[in-house]
Write an enzyme that holds these catalytic residues in place. Structure first.
Site, PDB file in Angstrom:
ATOM      1  N   ASN A 215       0.924  -1.040   0.036  1.00 44.08           N
ATOM      2  CA  ASN A 215       0.167  -0.122   0.140  1.00 44.08           C
ATOM      3  C   ASN A 215       0.946   1.222   0.011  1.00 44.08           C
ATOM      4  OD1 ASN A 215      -2.032   2.068   0.627  1.00 44.08           O
ATOM      5  ND2 ASN A 215      -2.411   1.510   2.403  1.00 44.08           N
TER       6      ASN A 215
ATOM      7  N   LYS B 276       0.246   4.158  -0.197  1.00 43.27           N
ATOM      8  CA  LYS B 276      -0.313   5.499   0.039  1.00 43.27           C
ATOM      9  C   LYS B 276      -0.162   6.664  -0.690  1.00 43.27           C
ATOM     10  CE  LYS B 276      -0.269   3.387   4.674  1.00 43.27           C
ATOM     11  NZ  LYS B 276      -0.033   3.542   6.282  1.00 43.27           N
TER      12      LYS B 276
ATOM     13  N   HIS C  19      -9.595   1.137   4.697  1.00 44.03           N
ATOM     14  CA  HIS C  19      -8.111   1.240   5.521  1.00 44.03           C
ATOM     15  C   HIS C  19      -8.593   2.219   6.716  1.00 44.03           C
ATOM     16  CE1 HIS C  19      -4.116   2.491   6.437  1.00 44.03           C
ATOM     17  NE2 HIS C  19      -3.768   1.495   5.864  1.00 44.03           N
TER      18      HIS C  19
ATOM     19  N   GLU D 171      -6.893   4.655   7.808  1.00 41.78           N
ATOM     20  CA  GLU D 171      -6.800   6.021   7.331  1.00 41.78           C
ATOM     21  C   GLU D 171      -7.934   6.724   6.649  1.00 41.78           C
ATOM     22  OE1 GLU D 171      -3.003   5.686   5.309  1.00 41.78           O
ATOM     23  OE2 GLU D 171      -2.168   5.157   7.162  1.00 41.78           O
TER      24      GLU D 171
ATOM     25  N   GLU E 264      -5.648  -5.021  10.401  1.00 46.67           N
ATOM     26  CA  GLU E 264      -4.357  -3.901  10.824  1.00 46.67           C
ATOM     27  C   GLU E 264      -4.597  -3.443  12.180  1.00 46.67           C
ATOM     28  OE1 GLU E 264      -2.346  -2.856   6.918  1.00 46.67           O
ATOM     29  OE2 GLU E 264      -4.173  -1.458   7.036  1.00 46.67           O
TER      30      GLU E 264
ATOM     31  N   GLY F  19       2.590   2.115  10.855  1.00 44.63           N
ATOM     32  CA  GLY F  19       3.360   3.200  10.496  1.00 44.63           C
ATOM     33  C   GLY F  19       4.124   3.584  11.849  1.00 44.63           C
TER      34      GLY F  19
ATOM     35  N   SER G  24       3.311  -2.141  10.406  1.00 46.21           N
ATOM     36  CA  SER G  24       4.944  -2.188  10.287  1.00 46.21           C
ATOM     37  C   SER G  24       5.540  -3.550  10.083  1.00 46.21           C
ATOM     38  CB  SER G  24       5.220  -1.844  11.626  1.00 46.21           C
ATOM     39  OG  SER G  24       4.783  -0.603  11.978  1.00 46.21           O
TER      40      SER G  24
END
Ligand code: PGA
Length: 255
Positions: free
Chosen positions: A11, A13, A96, A98, A168, A174, A214
């Site tokens: 991904n 991003k 996701h 985010e 996730e 991250g 991560s």
């Protein structure tokens, strides 16, 4: 031993431009030969999809990071699933954390998008996961149950096999803090058990479930050795071909 495919999905991003994308695809084409159970997917920014589909070889599948739940209309700035399909994109990340956090995605909009993606023969990578607060309050399983129940509402047995799930934990994205192999596997086993309650054991055993948060060449092997983890959704460590190729090589060694 699991017979499910092993998926390494990147991904990107809002990272990597045209030059990086072309170089990435070229390096991958030269260095990797995939056959059997290992599949590689890259999800770049939407304006790169066309270039990446055009330059990729058969070892690589291309996915989008988002789409609208309608196929066309007056929705400025949105991405049509019909166009994704027309472009030769095969996968799409849906829900996701985010998108949920910054763009008000809800379980209901995720549900609509999953259904539309399936209608357009795009394979959704349906993301779910708890935040740190929920993990600490031991609300993880309840949260995942709601995300699964509401996200998958109205999706029939025949269709659910055409989607993939990415667990996730938000606290691991991250941050450099990966869930331990045991914790990731335990939570993914819980997801699979809940899928068995919804769709039956036979179907739940076939659904691909990835871990994300991560993941890197350093911790991938231990994660892939777990009984219920079928691959990884990788952010930061998927941005360079070097690191992505290392992860594919690791995946190829998994029995
Ligand atoms: P990360 O991102 O690997 O950089 O933690 C994963 C993701 O958000 O899918």
């Amino acid at each position: 031993m699991s017979k499910r495919n092993i998926i390494i999905a990147g991904n990107w991003k809002m990272n990597n431009g045209i030059n990086e994308a072309k170089e990435f695809v070229l390096n991958l084409t030269e260095a990797v030969s995939l056959s059997g159970r290992v599949k590689a997917i890259i999800c770049p920014q939407a304006p790169l999809l066309h270039t990446m589909v055009k330059y990729k070889n058969k070892n690589l599948l291309i996915g989008a990071q988002n789409m609208h739940y309608l196929d066309h209309g007056a929705y400025t700035g949105e991405i049509s699933p019909a166009l994704l399909s027309e472009l030769g994109v095969t996968h799409v990340i849906i829900g996701h954390s985010e998108r949920r956090q910054y763009y008000n995605e809800t379980n209901q909009s995720v549900n609509l998008k999953l259904k539309t993606a399936l209608d357009f023969h795009l394979t959704p990578i349906f993301c779910l996961g708890e935040n740190l607060d929920q993990r600490e309050r031991q609300e993880t399983n309840a949260h995942l149950t709601t995300q699964l129940d509401e996200g998958l509402q109205g999706i029939a047995k025949d269709d659910v096999l055409n989607l993939q799930i990415a667990y996730e934990p938000i606290w691991a994205i991250g941050t450099g803090k990966t869930a331990t192999n045991e914790l990731a596997n335990e939570t993914i086993s819980f997801i699979r058990q809940h899928l068995a309650a919804l769709y039956g054991k036979e179907i739940s055993e076939k659904i691909i479930i990835l871990y994300g948060g991560s993941v890197s060449p350093k911790n991938l092997e231990g994660l892939l050795q777990q009984s219920d983890i079928d691959g990884a959704l990788v952010g930061g460590a998927s941005l360079t071909s070097d690191s992505f190729i290392k992860m594919l090589e690791i995946a190829k060694t998994i029995k």
